[in-house]
Design a protein around this motif. Structure first.
Motif, PDB file in Angstrom:
ATOM      1  N   SER A 143      31.183  62.478  -1.784  1.00 39.18           N
ATOM      2  CA  SER A 143      32.481  62.872  -1.243  1.00 39.18           C
ATOM      3  C   SER A 143      33.611  62.628  -2.242  1.00 39.18           C
ATOM      4  CB  SER A 143      32.783  62.095   0.044  1.00 39.18           C
ATOM      5  OG  SER A 143      34.065  62.431   0.541  1.00 39.18           O
ATOM      6  N   SER A 148      26.371  61.932   1.563  1.00 37.78           N
ATOM      7  CA  SER A 148      27.737  62.396   1.820  1.00 37.78           C
ATOM      8  C   SER A 148      28.772  61.394   1.313  1.00 37.78           C
ATOM      9  CB  SER A 148      27.936  62.650   3.318  1.00 37.78           C
ATOM     10  OG  SER A 148      27.936  61.449   4.063  1.00 37.78           O
ATOM     11  N   THR A 183      29.483  62.161   8.607  1.00 33.85           N
ATOM     12  CA  THR A 183      28.794  62.816   7.495  1.00 33.85           C
ATOM     13  C   THR A 183      29.467  64.146   7.166  1.00 33.85           C
ATOM     14  OG1 THR A 183      26.674  61.787   8.068  1.00 33.85           O
ATOM     15  CG2 THR A 183      26.591  63.776   6.716  1.00 33.85           C
ATOM     16  N   PHE A 186      31.361  65.030   3.583  1.00 37.27           N
ATOM     17  CA  PHE A 186      30.960  66.194   2.773  1.00 37.27           C
ATOM     18  C   PHE A 186      32.146  67.113   2.484  1.00 37.27           C
ATOM     19  CE2 PHE A 186      26.259  65.803   3.902  1.00 37.27           C
ATOM     20  CZ  PHE A 186      25.859  65.638   2.573  1.00 37.27           C
TER      21      PHE A 186
END
Length: 254
Positions: free
Chosen positions: A125, A121, A162, A166
């Motif tokens: 990201s 993530s 997380t 994401f």
């Protein structure tokens, strides 16, 4: 039943304080002393005390927000409520979810898996959003990620972060939102602990309870500040590496 010594209470209070807000799973770390070292169960009074101390620490840390009446009519407050709903729904309506006892093996694998998920993530990201860009859809998705924290070793903070990463939130913004999101979660844990306490008979030792509260409160407050500073400088890699080492070490010990 064996009682905890004063030293054990201080150590467990520090563990709770350090791990509650960091993405490394407080519940897993509190299970380890009993499972690895054979320490007696902390007891419901200890749980209530340390949860109340961590709640006070995060409320005081974010006092500029929470002391303003306008905050409780803001979008941020609404989104915190929305993010909390999924885990509340599961705990209330999925029978036996809170009674499951996790093994060291499952805790080890959970640490490894969710550490890798946090790594993915962070690396993928876009980190283009701040918390002021939060939407109801994002809030519910972060809340859904947080439900994985019911798995011991997953980490409430880690799963919320997380989910935020994401969705494209900046590292520091994800950390702050997870800290603020801990407040309703800790409140929920306190309520369930009080309900459980009403069905049990457990004496209260004033001295050890006070020491547990004071230790947890001080270390929690410092941990929040250190956590936010570390995330700004190094991101989440130190926590990812730590969790991978912890998981592998547990599997080796087993």
């Amino acid at each position: 039943m064996m009682e905890l010594s004063l030293l054990q209470i201080i150590i467990l209070s520090i563990i709770q304080a350090v791990t509650e807000f960091l993405p490394i799973s407080s519940s897993a770390h509190l299970l380890l002393p009993s499972k690895v070292l054979g320490w007696p169960d902390q007891g419901i009074i200890f749980d209530i005390t340390v949860h109340f101390a961590t709640l006070m620490a995060v409320l005081i840390y974010f006092r500029d927000e929470f002391l303003k009446l306008s905050f409780y009519f803001s979008k941020t407050f609404l989104f915190l409520v929305i993010s909390t709903l999924p885990i509340v729904f599961i705990v209330l309506f999925v029978e036996g979810i809170g009674d499951y006892r996790w093994s060291l093996t499952s805790i080890a694998y959970a640490n490894i898996f969710f550490a890798l998920l946090l790594y993915v993530s962070e690396k993928t990201s876009q980190q283009k959003y701040s918390n002021s860009d939060m939407t109801a859809k994002h809030a519910i998705l972060i809340g859904l990620f947080q439900t994985f924290s019911l798995i011991s070793g997953a980490s409430r903070s880690g799963t919320a972060i997380t989910g935020s990463l994401f969705l494209g939130y900046r590292k520091s913004e994800a950390a702050k939102y997870s800290l603020m999101l801990s407040i309703p979660t800790i409140l929920g844990a306190l309520i369930f602990s009080f309900l459980e306490y009403n069905t049990l008979e457990e004496d209260i030792n004033i001295l050890t309870t006070f020491i547990a509260f004071l230790t947890t409160f001080i270390v929690s407050y410092l941990s929040i500040s250190l956590f936010l500073g570390l995330v700004k400088k190094l991101g989440y890699m130190p926590f990812i590496v730590y969790r991978l080492i912890l998981g592998i070490t547990l599997l080796w010990l087993i």
